[in-house]
Scaffold this motif. Structure first.
Motif, PDB file in Angstrom:
ATOM      1  N   ILE A 102      -1.056   8.248  -6.155  1.00 34.74           N
ATOM      2  CA  ILE A 102      -1.389   7.282  -5.101  1.00 34.74           C
ATOM      3  C   ILE A 102      -1.839   5.961  -5.723  1.00 34.74           C
ATOM      4  CG2 ILE A 102      -3.012   6.767  -3.218  1.00 34.74           C
ATOM      5  CD1 ILE A 102      -2.848   9.860  -2.587  1.00 34.74           C
ATOM      6  N   LYS A 103      -2.731   6.046  -6.701  1.00 36.67           N
ATOM      7  CA  LYS A 103      -3.240   4.840  -7.377  1.00 36.67           C
ATOM      8  C   LYS A 103      -2.099   4.079  -8.062  1.00 36.67           C
ATOM      9  CE  LYS A 103      -6.077   3.678 -11.306  1.00 36.67           C
ATOM     10  NZ  LYS A 103      -6.615   4.288 -12.490  1.00 36.67           N
ATOM     11  N   ALA A 104      -1.215   4.810  -8.737  1.00 35.89           N
ATOM     12  CA  ALA A 104      -0.105   4.170  -9.449  1.00 35.89           C
ATOM     13  C   ALA A 104       0.849   3.476  -8.483  1.00 35.89           C
ATOM     14  CB  ALA A 104       0.647   5.194 -10.297  1.00 35.89           C
ATOM     15  N   ASN A 145       4.175   3.644 -16.697  1.00 38.12           N
ATOM     16  CA  ASN A 145       4.506   4.163 -15.375  1.00 38.12           C
ATOM     17  C   ASN A 145       4.629   5.686 -15.331  1.00 38.12           C
ATOM     18  OD1 ASN A 145       6.948   3.876 -16.962  1.00 38.12           O
ATOM     19  ND2 ASN A 145       8.127   4.204 -15.107  1.00 38.12           N
ATOM     20  N   ILE A 146       4.413   6.347 -16.451  1.00 37.17           N
ATOM     21  CA  ILE A 146       4.563   7.806 -16.489  1.00 37.17           C
ATOM     22  C   ILE A 146       3.197   8.495 -16.401  1.00 37.17           C
ATOM     23  CG2 ILE A 146       5.342   9.770 -17.863  1.00 37.17           C
ATOM     24  CD1 ILE A 146       7.677   8.077 -18.782  1.00 37.17           C
ATOM     25  N   ILE A 147       3.109   9.409 -15.433  1.00 35.83           N
ATOM     26  CA  ILE A 147       1.901  10.197 -15.193  1.00 35.83           C
ATOM     27  C   ILE A 147       2.261  11.649 -15.463  1.00 35.83           C
ATOM     28  CG2 ILE A 147       0.236  10.940 -13.444  1.00 35.83           C
ATOM     29  CD1 ILE A 147       1.190   8.364 -11.848  1.00 35.83           C
ATOM     30  N   THR A 148       1.467  12.310 -16.303  1.00 27.10           N
ATOM     31  CA  THR A 148       1.687  13.736 -16.542  1.00 27.10           C
ATOM     32  C   THR A 148       0.393  14.488 -16.310  1.00 27.10           C
ATOM     33  OG1 THR A 148       1.364  13.354 -18.928  1.00 27.10           O
ATOM     34  CG2 THR A 148       3.645  13.497 -18.142  1.00 27.10           C
ATOM     35  N   SER A 193       0.830  -1.214   0.000  1.00 26.65           N
ATOM     36  CA  SER A 193       0.000   0.000   0.000  1.00 26.65           C
ATOM     37  C   SER A 193       0.857   1.254   0.000  1.00 26.65           C
ATOM     38  CB  SER A 193      -0.930   0.010   1.221  1.00 26.65           C
ATOM     39  OG  SER A 193      -0.218   0.444   2.364  1.00 26.65           O
ATOM     40  N   ILE A 194       0.196   2.361  -0.192  1.00 29.14           N
ATOM     41  CA  ILE A 194       0.857   3.665  -0.168  1.00 29.14           C
ATOM     42  C   ILE A 194       1.476   3.912   1.210  1.00 29.14           C
ATOM     43  CG2 ILE A 194      -1.243   4.936   0.459  1.00 29.14           C
ATOM     44  CD1 ILE A 194       1.275   6.248  -2.076  1.00 29.14           C
ATOM     45  N   SER A 247      12.751   1.958 -14.788  1.00 26.52           N
ATOM     46  CA  SER A 247      12.472   0.995 -13.715  1.00 26.52           C
ATOM     47  C   SER A 247      11.048   0.453 -13.737  1.00 26.52           C
ATOM     48  CB  SER A 247      12.716   1.648 -12.352  1.00 26.52           C
ATOM     49  OG  SER A 247      11.650   2.540 -12.037  1.00 26.52           O
ATOM     50  N   GLY A 248      10.144   1.209 -14.358  1.00 28.67           N
ATOM     51  CA  GLY A 248       8.741   0.828 -14.321  1.00 28.67           C
ATOM     52  C   GLY A 248       8.015   1.363 -13.099  1.00 28.67           C
ATOM     53  N   LYS A 249       8.742   2.007 -12.184  1.00 26.29           N
ATOM     54  CA  LYS A 249       8.106   2.615 -11.012  1.00 26.29           C
ATOM     55  C   LYS A 249       7.429   3.916 -11.431  1.00 26.29           C
ATOM     56  CE  LYS A 249      11.971   1.290  -8.146  1.00 26.29           C
ATOM     57  NZ  LYS A 249      12.938   1.796  -7.169  1.00 26.29           N
TER      58      LYS A 249
END
Length: 187
Positions: free
Chosen positions: A173-175, A155-158, A3-4, A103-105
């Protein structure tokens, strides 16, 4: 990482970060239970930019030189015009961004921060958004730019701008939580 609440997240910034773009994600991630480290090429404190003038300072938790990407579950890049422009000429900052992309993170960038994704060579072939004034830069780097509140591609959020900070924070948080589920399944 289930979890987060067990996540360690780095926020990479320097002087001139957009105040709300560092503080809102930091605060939402802390509220969700994550451990946050402000990472910077500078030590001590860095000062934000708050709309039209210098804003408040935040304490740097870790020097960029001392950061190992393996120690973190996600990287957040606040924007503003000054912050990512200064960071994209810092070799170690660009290397950190590239390491997270590879990394995929989760790697999250808002406003002008996609400049760092462009500089790290990770925009090509991705769906992305950004502040509208750098849309051409993002497109020229080979990304498919769209005018959306939040765009997630792998894995990229913009995200576009400070008006999208709540949605941006929720997406991070969801990612992170989804990333934890995937790594548990892989074990």
């Amino acid at each position: 990482m289930p979890s987060i609440k067990q996540a360690r997240i780095a926020i990479l910034a320097t002087n001139g970060f957009e105040q709300s773009e560092l503080e809102v994600p930091r605060d939402r991630l802390l509220e969700a239970g994550a451990e946050i480290h402000i990472v910077s090429p500078e030590s001590g404190e860095i000062t934000g930019w708050d709309k039209k003038d210098w804003g408040s300072s935040v304490t740097v938790d870790k020097a960029l030189d001392a950061v190992n990407p393996n120690d973190y579950d996600a990287l957040v890049l606040p924007g503003g015009q000054i912050n990512p422009d200064l960071l994209r000429v810092e070799e170690k900052a660009v290397a950190l961004v590239k390491a997270f992309a590879d990394s995929g993170k989760p790697l999250a960038a808002i406003c002008h921060a996609p400049w760092l994704l462009v500089e790290a060579g990770v925009a090509k072939g991705r769906r992305m958004t950004s502040y509208n004034s750098i849309a051409t830069d993002v497109k020229n780097a080979g990304a498919e730019w769209e005018d959306s509140e939040v765009v997630e591609d792998g894995n990229i959020i913009t995200s576009r701008n400070p008006g999208d900070l709540e949605a941006f924070s929720k997406a991070i948080i969801k990612a992170v939580e989804n990333s934890g589920s995937q790594s548990q399944a892989a074990e």
